[in-house]
Design an enzyme around this catalytic site. Structure first.
Site, PDB file in Angstrom:
ATOM      1  CG  ASP A 107      -4.061  36.018  43.891  1.00 10.22           C
ATOM      2  OD1 ASP A 107      -4.078  36.543  42.766  1.00 10.22           O
ATOM      3  OD2 ASP A 107      -5.082  35.574  44.450  1.00 10.22           O
ATOM      4  CE  LYS A 117     -12.266  37.446  39.767  1.00 10.95           C
ATOM      5  NZ  LYS A 117     -11.526  37.314  41.009  1.00 10.95           N
TER       6      LYS A 117
HETATM    7  C1  LIG Z   1     -11.435  36.264  42.023  1.00  8.19           C
HETATM    8  C2  LIG Z   1     -10.174  36.068  42.734  1.00  8.19           C
HETATM    9  C3  LIG Z   1      -9.742  34.780  43.133  1.00  8.19           C
HETATM   10  C4  LIG Z   1     -10.593  33.555  42.923  1.00  8.19           C
HETATM   11  O1  LIG Z   1     -10.751  33.252  41.579  1.00  8.19           O
HETATM   12  P1  LIG Z   1     -12.025  32.511  40.928  1.00  8.19           P
HETATM   13  O2  LIG Z   1     -11.672  32.453  39.503  1.00  8.19           O
HETATM   14  O3  LIG Z   1     -13.214  33.369  41.232  1.00  8.19           O
HETATM   15  O4  LIG Z   1     -12.133  31.179  41.584  1.00  8.19           O
HETATM   16  C5  LIG Z   1      -8.496  34.673  43.727  1.00  8.19           C
HETATM   17  N1  LIG Z   1      -7.725  35.756  43.958  1.00  8.19           N
HETATM   18  C6  LIG Z   1      -8.115  36.994  43.610  1.00  8.19           C
HETATM   19  C7  LIG Z   1      -7.212  38.145  43.895  1.00  8.19           C
HETATM   20  C8  LIG Z   1      -9.347  37.198  42.988  1.00  8.19           C
HETATM   21  O5  LIG Z   1      -9.719  38.441  42.658  1.00  8.19           O
END
Ligand SMILES: *Cc1c(COP(=O)(O)O)cnc(C)c1O
Length: 378
Positions: free
Chosen positions: A170, A195
């Protein structure tokens, strides 16, 4: 093409038919076939849409992968990727993964007989120890939230190879501008594009990139089967965000460095978590595997009371969950994103009541410093 240029010229950047220099928003669900089964590349927008395809192409290039896939949220991307697994399989994950990923594994996928173990992936020995006969995936987040812990992606790739696991990273916090996990041996890289990639707090989206035909085929099959795809409008917004990703990341990091200096000199700040500072446990590793340290800072002000005061008094830091936008955001992990974790477990992890998390934006840093200074009370 270098990264910054790819953000502007990568992927599919214009409309061949009209010469428009921005990819049109193909707000369409189905496509006329020239004859039965004879279509021009697109048949139905869940399966493929030209605007989404343009986004999928540019993110694949930015991550140095071969195929990209866009989803309706980061969680939709993660869920779809987890559908690669079969009932009875086991996943080893970073212990402080995003709360939604934790919930997905422990409250949803567990019901489908998918097993998991959370470990501190900053310690490769712990990862080795957690691997079982039925382990199929090693799932890593680096840097993590909110303590910005760093995991050695190359070491994880070695472990994954040795045990025949898929390594999934991720990359939300680092973005492809600062970190490229596929180059370090990861099989799949994914993002909450909500983000930094979107970057303007105006779209919820997820992205996945792979570098093998075989995985690309399987993920496209799942994307089409599960159906959690991103719409054309939001795909277009992400492409627009990507064009300035490098500029934003550089502005954010430069602001972050100055904020760190201010915090380091402040008597009420007891601990600072940021991979860019020498005292941070993962600093040297971050220096090796990232080309920048990003714009997330957590710092401890010693008490929950003071932390709440700060959050009440700030003017330019918006009190909100999420991160990675042009505007600076501030939050209190113990009371917000991590409230569902029991207090003693939180303390163990270092997520104290006085821990403040900041996602630094692109405002004039002098305003940000003055603001934090008045909020901290001097
Ligand atoms: C926000 C986030 C997610 C989930 O993403 P969404 O777009 O809110 O579903 C997954 N991993 C990380 C590190 C995040 O900050």
């Amino acid at each position: 093409m270098r990264s910054k240029t790819k953000m502007v010229h990568g992927g599919i950047t214009r409309d061949e038919q009209t010469g428009a220099v921005s990819v049109p928003i193909y707000q369409v669900s189905t496509y006329k076939q020239d004859g039965v089964g004879n279509f021009r590349g697109y048949e139905y927008s869940r399966t493929g849409n030209p605007t989404r395809h343009a986004l999928e192409t540019v993110i694949a290039e930015l991550e140095n992968g071969t195929h990209g896939f866009a989803f309706g949220s980061g969680m939709a991307a993660i869920t779809t990727v987890m559908m690669l697994l079969d009932a009875g399989d086991h996943v080893v994950l970073t212990d402080d993964v995003y709360g939604g990923s934790y919930r997905l594994m422990s409250k949803v996928l567990n019901r489908f007989d998918l097993h998991h173990t959370f470990v501190g992936t900053s310690n490769p020995e712990q990862v080795e120890a957690a691997i079982k006969e039925n382990t199929k995936v090693l799932y890593v987040e680096t840097p993590t939230n909110p303590l910005l812990k760093i995991t050695d992606i190359k070491k994880m790739a070695d472990i994954a190879k040795k045990h025949n696991l898929l390594l999934i990273v991720d990359n939300t916090f680092a973005t492809p501008y600062w970190q490229q996990p596929l180059d370090m041996g990861a099989d799949i890289v994914l993002h909450s594009a909500t983000k930094y990639i979107g970057g303007h707090s105006d779209v919820v989206a997820g992205l996945v990139v792979v570098k093998s035909e075989e995985l690309a085929e399987r993920i496209h099959f799942l994307q089409n089967s599960v159906g959690a795809v991103l719409g054309p409008q939001d795909s277009w917004l992400l492409m627009r965000g990507i064009k300035t990703l490098a500029l934003r990341m550089e502005a954010i990091e430069s602001n972050t460095k100055e904020l760190i200096q201010f915090l380091q000199g402040h008597e009420k700040v007891t601990t600072i978590y940021y991979p860019g500072i020498e005292s941070h446990r993962g600093h040297h590793l971050a220096q090796e595997q990232m080309s920048g340290f990003g714009g997330m800072i957590s710092f401890d002000v010693g008490s929950g009371h003071l932390a709440e005061e700060v959050l009440k008094k700030v003017k330019y830091f918006t009190l909100a969950e999420s991160l990675g936008a042009v505007e600076s955001l501030i939050s209190l992990p113990a009371k917000m994103t991590h409230a569902s974790i029991p207090a003693d477990r939180r303390a163990e992890l270092g997520i104290t009541d006085g821990l403040i998390r900041v996602s630094v934006g692109i405002e004039d840093v002098r305003d940000l410093i003055e603001d934090l200074s008045q909020a901290l009370g001097n």
